[in-house]
Design a protein around this motif. Structure first.
Motif, PDB file in Angstrom:
ATOM      1  N   LEU A  58       3.033 -13.339  17.030  1.00  0.00           N
ATOM      2  CA  LEU A  58       3.361 -13.664  15.651  1.00  0.00           C
ATOM      3  C   LEU A  58       3.216 -15.163  15.401  1.00  0.00           C
ATOM      4  CD1 LEU A  58       6.521 -11.400  15.159  1.00  0.00           C
ATOM      5  CD2 LEU A  58       4.104 -10.798  15.005  1.00  0.00           C
ATOM      6  N   TYR A  73       5.097  -3.119  11.986  1.00  0.00           N
ATOM      7  CA  TYR A  73       5.115  -4.501  11.487  1.00  0.00           C
ATOM      8  C   TYR A  73       3.967  -4.730  10.506  1.00  0.00           C
ATOM      9  CZ  TYR A  73       5.229  -9.626  11.644  1.00  0.00           C
ATOM     10  OH  TYR A  73       5.300 -10.968  11.305  1.00  0.00           O
ATOM     11  N   LEU A  74       2.780  -4.248  10.867  1.00  0.00           N
ATOM     12  CA  LEU A  74       1.611  -4.436  10.016  1.00  0.00           C
ATOM     13  C   LEU A  74       1.729  -3.651   8.715  1.00  0.00           C
ATOM     14  CD1 LEU A  74      -1.118  -4.263  12.802  1.00  0.00           C
ATOM     15  CD2 LEU A  74      -0.385  -6.316  11.554  1.00  0.00           C
ATOM     16  N   LEU A  77       3.587  -5.750   6.356  1.00  0.00           N
ATOM     17  CA  LEU A  77       2.789  -6.873   5.858  1.00  0.00           C
ATOM     18  C   LEU A  77       1.705  -6.417   4.895  1.00  0.00           C
ATOM     19  CD1 LEU A  77       2.114  -9.202   8.940  1.00  0.00           C
ATOM     20  CD2 LEU A  77       3.726  -9.557   7.067  1.00  0.00           C
ATOM     21  N   TYR A  78       1.099  -5.269   5.197  1.00  0.00           N
ATOM     22  CA  TYR A  78      -0.025  -4.753   4.406  1.00  0.00           C
ATOM     23  C   TYR A  78       0.315  -3.315   3.996  1.00  0.00           C
ATOM     24  CZ  TYR A  78      -2.098  -8.584   7.114  1.00  0.00           C
ATOM     25  OH  TYR A  78      -2.349  -9.800   7.717  1.00  0.00           O
TER      26      TYR A  78
END
Length: 205
Positions: A58, A73-74, A77-78
């Motif tokens: 990160l 996590y991604l 974010l997206y």
């Protein structure tokens, strides 16, 4: 961010497909040579003491391991296109399907390959061929379950493409190392699904 990965391994491929589906192509990649044992070197063990890829570094210097955790996590974010569920109920059922695939097909299939394929002897010492063979038989049971599931719905978790399809596709493709094809096992629904997923641009990752 920086992704420590290995292009021929199935778990890193899950993250690569996930990123491709999101249209994210600007995360730097560091190739880890598993056959050369780079995942066991001190520099990598400082990132993941369990010596497994992938690992996402990160921007704040922390390291996130495990494919499912990285994808979670991604996804935050997206968020689009959504691959893990739009509300609590859908997220739970997608996660259930994903974990069932992971435990019943992906992990067992990986054991089958790691303990029977001579090309993976450097990664799995000692190899136990009898154990590998038994894992192959259990893997077929999981594949039959998937085939039945796909007889009733177009995708692993229901009516749309999700992370569960990524996990299943990477498992099926990894098994090509031992010449496994769904058609050879009489799994027509799984074979048709596999061919549809293979047409997605992310499958080329």
């Amino acid at each position: 961010m920086k992704l420590y990965t290995s292009s021929r391994a199935p778990n890193p491929r899950r993250v690569d497909m996930f990123l491709a589906e999101k249209g994210v192509h600007d995360i730097a990649r560091v190739e880890v040579d598993l056959n050369a044992g780079q995942h066991r070197e001190p520099a990598f063990l400082a990132r993941n003491p369990l010596a497994r890829v992938p690992v996402l570094e990160l921007d704040d210097g922390r390291f996130l391991a495990e494919s499912r955790a990285i994808c979670t996590y991604l996804e935050a974010l997206y968020p689009e296109p959504n691959l893990m569920g739009r509300d609590g109920e859908e997220r739970a059922f997608i996660e259930m399907a994903d974990r069932q695939v992971e435990f019943s097909v992906f992990a067992i299939g990986a054991n089958y390959i790691r303990h029977t394929h001579p090309g993976l002897a450097a990664l799995e010492q000692p190899q136990f061929p009898d154990f590998g063979k038994s894992q192959g038989e259990k893997m077929l049971h999981g594949m039959r379950w998937l085939d039945g599931r796909l007889a009733a719905q177009p995708f692993i978790a229901g009516e749309r493409f999700t992370i569960a399809d990524i996990t299943a596709f990477c498992a099926v493709e990894f098994l090509r190392l031992v010449k496994f094809k769904p058609t050879d096992a009489g799994l027509a629904h799984l074979a048709g699904w596999r061919d549809r997923i293979a047409e997605r641009p992310s499958a080329a990752m």
